[in-house]
Design a protein around this motif. Structure first.
Motif, short mmCIF file in Angstrom:
data_model
loop_
_atom_site.label_atom_id
_atom_site.label_comp_id
_atom_site.label_asym_id
_atom_site.label_seq_id
_atom_site.Cartn_x
_atom_site.Cartn_y
_atom_site.Cartn_z
N SER B 9 -33.80 68.46 -37.56
CA SER B 9 -34.25 69.85 -37.66
C SER B 9 -35.76 69.89 -37.74
O SER B 9 -36.37 69.07 -38.41
N GLU B 10 -36.32 70.84 -37.04
CA GLU B 10 -37.77 70.98 -37.09
C GLU B 10 -38.21 71.78 -38.32
O GLU B 10 -39.36 72.10 -38.51
N PHE B 11 -37.22 72.17 -39.13
CA PHE B 11 -37.56 72.99 -40.28
C PHE B 11 -37.46 72.24 -41.59
O PHE B 11 -37.62 72.81 -42.65
N GLY B 12 -37.13 70.97 -41.52
CA GLY B 12 -36.88 70.23 -42.74
C GLY B 12 -38.03 70.37 -43.74
O GLY B 12 -39.17 70.01 -43.43
N LEU B 17 -32.60 65.85 -44.57
CA LEU B 17 -32.06 67.18 -44.30
C LEU B 17 -31.10 67.56 -45.41
O LEU B 17 -29.97 67.11 -45.44
N ASP B 18 -31.55 68.38 -46.31
CA ASP B 18 -30.70 68.69 -47.45
C ASP B 18 -29.68 69.78 -47.10
O ASP B 18 -29.71 70.35 -46.02
N THR B 19 -28.81 70.03 -48.04
CA THR B 19 -27.72 70.98 -47.81
C THR B 19 -28.24 72.37 -47.48
O THR B 19 -27.72 73.04 -46.59
N LYS B 20 -29.24 72.79 -48.20
CA LYS B 20 -29.77 74.14 -47.99
C LYS B 20 -30.22 74.34 -46.55
O LYS B 20 -29.90 75.33 -45.90
N GLN B 21 -30.97 73.36 -46.04
CA GLN B 21 -31.45 73.49 -44.66
C GLN B 21 -30.33 73.36 -43.66
O GLN B 21 -30.33 74.05 -42.63
N ALA B 48 -21.90 73.34 -41.44
CA ALA B 48 -22.90 72.59 -42.20
C ALA B 48 -22.29 71.44 -42.98
O ALA B 48 -23.00 70.75 -43.73
N GLN B 49 -21.01 71.26 -42.83
CA GLN B 49 -20.30 70.18 -43.53
C GLN B 49 -20.53 70.22 -45.03
O GLN B 49 -20.86 69.21 -45.65
N THR B 50 -20.33 71.39 -45.57
CA THR B 50 -20.43 71.51 -47.03
C THR B 50 -19.39 72.54 -47.47
O THR B 50 -18.48 72.85 -46.70
N SER B 51 -19.52 73.03 -48.66
CA SER B 51 -18.49 73.92 -49.18
C SER B 51 -19.01 75.35 -49.33
O SER B 51 -20.21 75.60 -49.31
N LEU B 52 -18.06 76.24 -49.50
CA LEU B 52 -18.38 77.65 -49.64
C LEU B 52 -19.25 77.88 -50.87
O LEU B 52 -20.19 78.69 -50.85
#
Lengths: 235, 235
Positions: B9-12, B17-21, B48-52
DNA sequence: GTCTATATGTTGATAGAC
DNA sequence: GTCTATCAACATATAGAC
């Protein structure tokens, strides 16, 4: 904002106002206000003073209800366009119409609020526009916020390029230009639903849009035409 | 249409690359594809391969997630506009910019797919456009159906008014005209969210729009400018 | 044709363990 | 910070009485 749920409809197929037509009227009203996604069948049936099952009996799905409601209203809208076109052709006699006359017939219904159309505060154009810009209120607000600063910057820039123009006119021009660009760019991003046959030269899309907008702005306020005219006053 | 969920990501904000990004990137991707309403938080978190709950921890609400995701992308978009503007001003030297130059800087990013912008197939303009035209696919289809006949009729009419123009160009012109009218008519129907200060003359809205569109059509294909130019090629 | 009642699925958001 | 489990509210759609 209370209003009597049923008063009268210009679409009544029978003498009295049956449930089906009440549902269509209610659908037009709420779809116009909130858009498609944000409208629930419950809200429509409540407005029509009937039940959820009645709606499903008559239309089957929410989508079919939208389809029929839209058809009913759009017919008025498009018939009006044809009427205006015929009127212009009649006045023109043998001469062919100018593009201004053609576009006037095409665009005028967007700006009309004909009393025989308006039912519970909704006109056909209102629904058509709402379906074009079918965003929830929150989305519109966030989007507007995100572009406030840049738009102000470009209005300033336009003021420099066109010293005689008022800033509110240039604001409006920028908004119109955005509208043009969005519609022009839709199939650039492959969001068009019709088969993009790509016979249009894709490379010149930007240039055409820039020319379109720039010429349009000048025509509105830089041309020989300043202020209101008598176009469409005899409608 | 399988793709590795996280590449780069160009926004890291941090090195990794954390969960938020990841959530922000996934939000941009799915919001761009489906619009706001049709996108569920579950779809975003899955992408995003994470949870709700992680999403709700970081953003609280779906609306806040959209706000932040949009801000991040729009910044690139608007910075590009400013860059183009600066470039034109630099080239112009002492001279003031023409409105064509100003509009070119403003509109060009709509038509660009800059490689450093595109992340998982989504560009900033794609999101902005999607939020403008945030309708479900079905709505777009029904709306298109409802206007097919009348549009064909008016294309025929335009062909008569402008004999030299190809019909596909006139189709496009009609679409652009519709886009202009919709944006011009939004606050006629009180659907604008900003305080409509009504200093703009409401009565001449139609006439201005007609002039805008007619002049635009002529400028695109009737003017001295035919086919692709070199505008914007050095981007 | 219209109703009540219900089936079945989804949504956004939350509680509490770890 | 992130998870599992669950919530209450909403959606569309259907079954069957009248």
């Amino acid at each position: 904002m209370t209003l009597s749920p049923v008063e009268e409809s210009e679409f009544g197929v029978s003498g009295c106002l049956d449930t089906k037509q009440r549902l269509l009227d209610a659908a037009v009203k709420i779809f116009s206000e909130k858009g498609f996604h944000a409208t629930s069948m419950r809200a429509i049936t409540q407005e029509a003073q009937t039940s959820l099952s009645a709606a499903n009996y008559h239309f089957g799905t929410k989508e079919e209800l939208l389809r029929l409601a839209l058809q009913q209203r759009v017919k008025l809208f498009n018939d009006r366009r044809l009427t205006l076109l015929q009127k212009s052709k009649k006045e023109a006699g043998e001469a062919t119409l100018s593009i201004e006359q053609v576009f006037e017939a095409y665009l005028q219904p967007f700006f009309e609020r004909r009393t025989e159309w308006v039912f519970q505060g909704v006109s056909p154009a209102g629904l058509a526009i709402r379906l074009y810009l079918d965003m929830p209120e929150f989305v519109a607000r966030v989007r507007k916020e995100a572009f406030t600063v840049i738009n102000h910057r470009f209005v300033t820039e336009l003021e420099e390029a066109l010293p005689g123009f008022s800033s509110c006119v240039l604001e409006e021009a920028l908004q119109l230009g955005t509208g043009v660009a969005i519609h022009a760019a839709i199939d650039v991003f492959e969001m068009n639903l019709n088969a993009s046959d790509e016979k249009k030269r894709a490379g010149s899309r930007l240039e055409n849009t820039v020319r379109f907008v720039a010429a349009g702005v000048c025509a509105v306020n830089g041309g020989p035409f300043i202020g209101p005219s008598d176009l469409g006053e005899n409608s």
